[in-house]
Design an enzyme around this catalytic site. Structure first.
Site, PDB file in Angstrom:
ATOM      1  N   ASP A  52     -65.763 144.071   6.739  1.00 43.78           N
ATOM      2  CA  ASP A  52     -65.656 145.217   5.824  1.00 43.78           C
ATOM      3  C   ASP A  52     -65.247 146.508   6.533  1.00 43.78           C
ATOM      4  O   ASP A  52     -64.474 147.293   5.994  1.00 43.78           O
ATOM      5  CB  ASP A  52     -66.996 145.466   5.113  1.00 43.78           C
ATOM      6  CG  ASP A  52     -67.401 144.293   4.241  1.00 43.78           C
ATOM      7  OD1 ASP A  52     -66.509 143.495   3.894  1.00 43.78           O
ATOM      8  OD2 ASP A  52     -68.594 144.183   3.910  1.00 43.78           O
TER       9      ASP A  52
HETATM   10  P1  NAP Z   1     -69.309 142.039   7.609  1.00 48.65           P
HETATM   11  O1  NAP Z   1     -68.340 142.757   6.737  1.00 48.65           O
HETATM   12  O2  NAP Z   1     -70.611 141.642   7.045  1.00 48.65           O
HETATM   13  O3  NAP Z   1     -68.529 140.733   8.168  1.00 48.65           O
HETATM   14  C1  NAP Z   1     -69.094 139.908   9.110  1.00 48.65           C
HETATM   15  C2  NAP Z   1     -68.100 138.805   9.421  1.00 48.65           C
HETATM   16  O4  NAP Z   1     -68.591 138.094  10.545  1.00 48.65           O
HETATM   17  C3  NAP Z   1     -67.911 137.803   8.302  1.00 48.65           C
HETATM   18  O5  NAP Z   1     -66.643 137.968   7.702  1.00 48.65           O
HETATM   19  C4  NAP Z   1     -68.069 136.420   8.969  1.00 48.65           C
HETATM   20  O6  NAP Z   1     -66.910 135.621   8.696  1.00 48.65           O
HETATM   21  C5  NAP Z   1     -68.161 136.748  10.463  1.00 48.65           C
HETATM   22  N1  NAP Z   1     -69.167 135.934  11.150  1.00 48.65           N
HETATM   23  C6  NAP Z   1     -70.392 135.576  10.749  1.00 48.65           C
HETATM   24  N2  NAP Z   1     -70.998 134.817  11.662  1.00 48.65           N
HETATM   25  C7  NAP Z   1     -70.131 134.693  12.694  1.00 48.65           C
HETATM   26  C8  NAP Z   1     -70.178 134.021  13.958  1.00 48.65           C
HETATM   27  N3  NAP Z   1     -71.247 133.302  14.343  1.00 48.65           N
HETATM   28  N4  NAP Z   1     -69.109 134.125  14.771  1.00 48.65           N
HETATM   29  C9  NAP Z   1     -68.015 134.822  14.398  1.00 48.65           C
HETATM   30  N5  NAP Z   1     -67.923 135.468  13.231  1.00 48.65           N
HETATM   31  C10 NAP Z   1     -68.970 135.409  12.380  1.00 48.65           C
HETATM   32  O7  NAP Z   1     -69.617 142.853   8.943  1.00 48.65           O
HETATM   33  P2  NAP Z   1     -69.226 144.345   9.368  1.00 48.65           P
HETATM   34  O8  NAP Z   1     -67.742 144.490   9.439  1.00 48.65           O
HETATM   35  O9  NAP Z   1     -70.054 144.626  10.568  1.00 48.65           O
HETATM   36  O10 NAP Z   1     -69.678 145.248   8.142  1.00 48.65           O
HETATM   37  C11 NAP Z   1     -71.033 145.528   7.850  1.00 48.65           C
HETATM   38  C12 NAP Z   1     -71.271 145.485   6.363  1.00 48.65           C
HETATM   39  O11 NAP Z   1     -72.665 145.668   6.125  1.00 48.65           O
HETATM   40  C13 NAP Z   1     -70.548 146.594   5.616  1.00 48.65           C
HETATM   41  O12 NAP Z   1     -70.179 146.158   4.333  1.00 48.65           O
HETATM   42  C14 NAP Z   1     -71.618 147.638   5.502  1.00 48.65           C
HETATM   43  O13 NAP Z   1     -71.421 148.540   4.443  1.00 48.65           O
HETATM   44  C15 NAP Z   1     -72.841 146.774   5.254  1.00 48.65           C
HETATM   45  N6  NAP Z   1     -74.029 147.546   5.552  1.00 48.65           N
HETATM   46  C16 NAP Z   1     -74.333 147.877   6.832  1.00 48.65           C
HETATM   47  C17 NAP Z   1     -75.387 148.735   7.063  1.00 48.65           C
HETATM   48  C18 NAP Z   1     -75.755 149.197   8.431  1.00 48.65           C
HETATM   49  O14 NAP Z   1     -76.635 150.016   8.533  1.00 48.65           O
HETATM   50  N7  NAP Z   1     -75.099 148.710   9.477  1.00 48.65           N
HETATM   51  C19 NAP Z   1     -76.130 149.201   6.006  1.00 48.65           C
HETATM   52  C20 NAP Z   1     -75.789 148.813   4.709  1.00 48.65           C
HETATM   53  C21 NAP Z   1     -74.746 147.978   4.516  1.00 48.65           C
HETATM   54  P3  NAP Z   1     -67.009 134.025   8.799  1.00 48.65           P
HETATM   55  O15 NAP Z   1     -68.074 133.594   7.859  1.00 48.65           O
HETATM   56  O16 NAP Z   1     -65.630 133.530   8.423  1.00 48.65           O
HETATM   57  O17 NAP Z   1     -67.335 133.698  10.223  1.00 48.65           O
END
Ligand code: NAP
Length: 462
Positions: free
Chosen positions: A385
């Site tokens: 994301d």
């Molecule tokens: P993300 O959008 O959740 O994407 C994580 C990706 O990691 C997935 O597409 C997944 O694809 C891949 N993945 C999962 N396990 C894996 C593994 N073992 N090896 C390799 N790849 C793996 O992560 P992000 O880009 O860090 O974004 C964070 C999200 O969380 C945002 O939408 C954000 O708004 C939300 N959020 C974060 C917080 C915070 O405080 N950090 C708070 C609220 C919301 P596959 O399944 O194809 O592997």
């Protein structure tokens, strides 16, 4: 002995100083660990000083609770996985709110027995603290259940917001009658309604917004503790509660801003459920580890973008090993950190620090974004994301407006992920289909280990 109360007050003052200085030290990763220790010592001093308060009853019960609480916290804190940390924070935060509500309940029932409260201010604050603490307790438990995958779906029904508003008004009304009459049945009704508010207002909120909601409940817990601290005339509780309330409020605002959400839309809107996102044309193009290794070996500048998948794969140590191998070859490597990458604020910083990555290689979003156009290879590891260009290009996307890392502007992008899984927001990512993006499919740790091995064979490792 008149010096004892003075010593207790002086200890509370010292504890308050340690809380504030501890929080200050948490603002930099270099001093954060010691900040946690300082605040912990402050908490210990405040707890010990409370035992010296004159007129303390039920000592065996208090000691049993302290021993039990310490044991459970120690055991669960030691064994919790980094990726489950938000759940633990939600639960512990809820317990804080519950404790404040319990103080309110004990005091209100005591005043009811006596037929009088120390003052109207104390009574109002006891009720306000109990209301906020009860909401934080049940709301946090629901948030925990959703984050832990035990309560999957958003629970909605027609007229829900109006119904929730009615229950909230009932809780406030019963609170007012509690202040006016101190009748036991009214007090009990007030608590039932207050606890229900926390459940009802959290049920319809989507999983993606949960960390923001937990942070908000954390702020509410702080406020409830401060109010009940006034009721007990305990300075340490008042100061600690205010510090938590203020810090929690700021964190909530920062997280909401990083996700381009308003607090009101988190509480009363929806995320990841509305908006028909545009179809993305093209196909994802796979690449072999050997080709990626050669690409990076001859690059001048590489930017590594970690996300939630790196945390799941626990790939941070391998990533640092790869970085060191690249630096040895003269490649300039930096890490790009999005404020909400992972599942809690600072998630990526904590993991990279654990692996030993020096802080000067780690750049925040605003600092690194202008550097992407001059970056030869961006290596995205388990981030989705936070690098999705539709946040800028597709107004119908549910993440439209969220600030992102401009990875799509770099000359080449390599994405490591296991397959076609979506990120937290549950939407397709246009970056994965871009002309200059190649997909290296596999578990984060295994894929990076493969790159390290291949890098060794690129012209003999030199
Ligand atoms: P993300 O959008 O959740 O994407 C994580 C990706 O990691 C997935 O597409 C997944 O694809 C891949 N993945 C999962 N396990 C894996 C593994 N073992 N090896 C390799 N790849 C793996 O992560 P992000 O880009 O860090 O974004 C964070 C999200 O969380 C945002 O939408 C954000 O708004 C939300 N959020 C974060 C917080 C915070 O405080 N950090 C708070 C609220 C919301 P596959 O399944 O194809 O592997």
């Amino acid at each position: 002995m008149s010096w004892l109360p003075l010593l207790v007050k002086a200890s509370y003052f010292a504890a308050a100083l340690l809380f504030i200085l501890g929080i200050k030290r948490m603002s930099s990763p270099v001093t954060a660990r010691s900040g946690i220790r300082w605040a912990g010592v402050g908490m210990l001093i405040a707890t010990l000083a409370t035992f010296a308060t004159p007129g303390l009853h039920n000592m065996p019960l208090i000691l049993a609770a302290v021993v039990l609480g310490t044991a459970v916290a120690w055991w669960s804190g030691k064994r919790v996985a980094m990726t489950d940390m938000p759940q633990m924070v939600a639960l512990y935060n809820g317990l804080g709110g519950g404790s404040a509500a319990a103080i309110g309940a004990v005091e209100l029932l005591r005043y009811s027995d006596l037929g009088v409260a120390p003052s109207q201010t104390v009574l109002v604050l006891a009720v306000a603290g109990a209301l906020i603490g009860s909401i934080a307790l049940t709301g946090s438990v629901i948030a925990w259940a959703k984050l832990d995958g035990r309560l999957d779906k958003r629970f909605t029904f027609p007229g829900q917001q109006a119904f929730n508003a009615l229950v909230f008004l009932a809780a406030v009304g019963l609170g007012v009658f509690t202040v006016l009459g101190l009748q036991q049945p009214v007090i009990i009704g007030f608590f039932v309604a207050a606890l229900a508010v926390g459940i009802l207002m959290t049920l319809p909120i989507g999983g993606a917004d949960m960390p923001v909601v937990i942070s908000l409940y954390n702020a509410l817990t702080g406020l409830a503790v401060a109010f009940e601290g006034y009721v007990l005339q305990n300075e340490a509780l008042i100061i600690a509660g205010m510090v938590v309330g203020a810090a929690g409020t700021m964190l909530t605002q920062l997280m909401a801003k990083a996700m381009n959400r308003s607090i009101a839309s988190v509480l009363f809107g929806s995320f990841g459920a509305t908006g028909e996102a545009k179809e993305i044309a093209g196909a994802q193009k796979p690449i072999e580890a050997g080709d990626v290794a050669a690409m990076m070996a001859y690059a001048e500048r590489v930017v590594i973008v970690p996300g939630y998948g790196m945390a799941v794969a626990q790939a941070q140590h391998k990533v640092w090993e790869l970085t060191q191998a690249l630096i040895k070859r003269g490649v300039k490597v930096k890490f790009a950190i999005h404020p909400v990458a992972g599942r809690m604020p600072g998630h990526m910083n904590v993991l990279l620090a654990e692996a030993g990555v020096p802080y000067d290689l780690i750049a925040d979003m605003d600092d690194i974004n202008p550097e992407f156009p001059t970056t030869d290879v961006s290596l995205v590891i388990g981030a989705n994301d936070v690098v999705n260009p539709v946040a800028k290009t597709d107004p119908s996307s549910p993440i439209y407006g969220m600030p992102i890392l401009d990875v799509s502007l770099s000359k080449n992008t390599i994405v490591i992920k296991r397959g076609k899984g979506t990120g937290f927001a549950g939407i397709e990512n246009a970056l994965f289909y871009a002309d200059n993006t190649r997909m290296l499919y596999g578990d984060g740790a295994a894929a990076v280990a493969g790159l390290i091995a291949e890098l060794k064979s690129v012209d003999g490792g030199h």
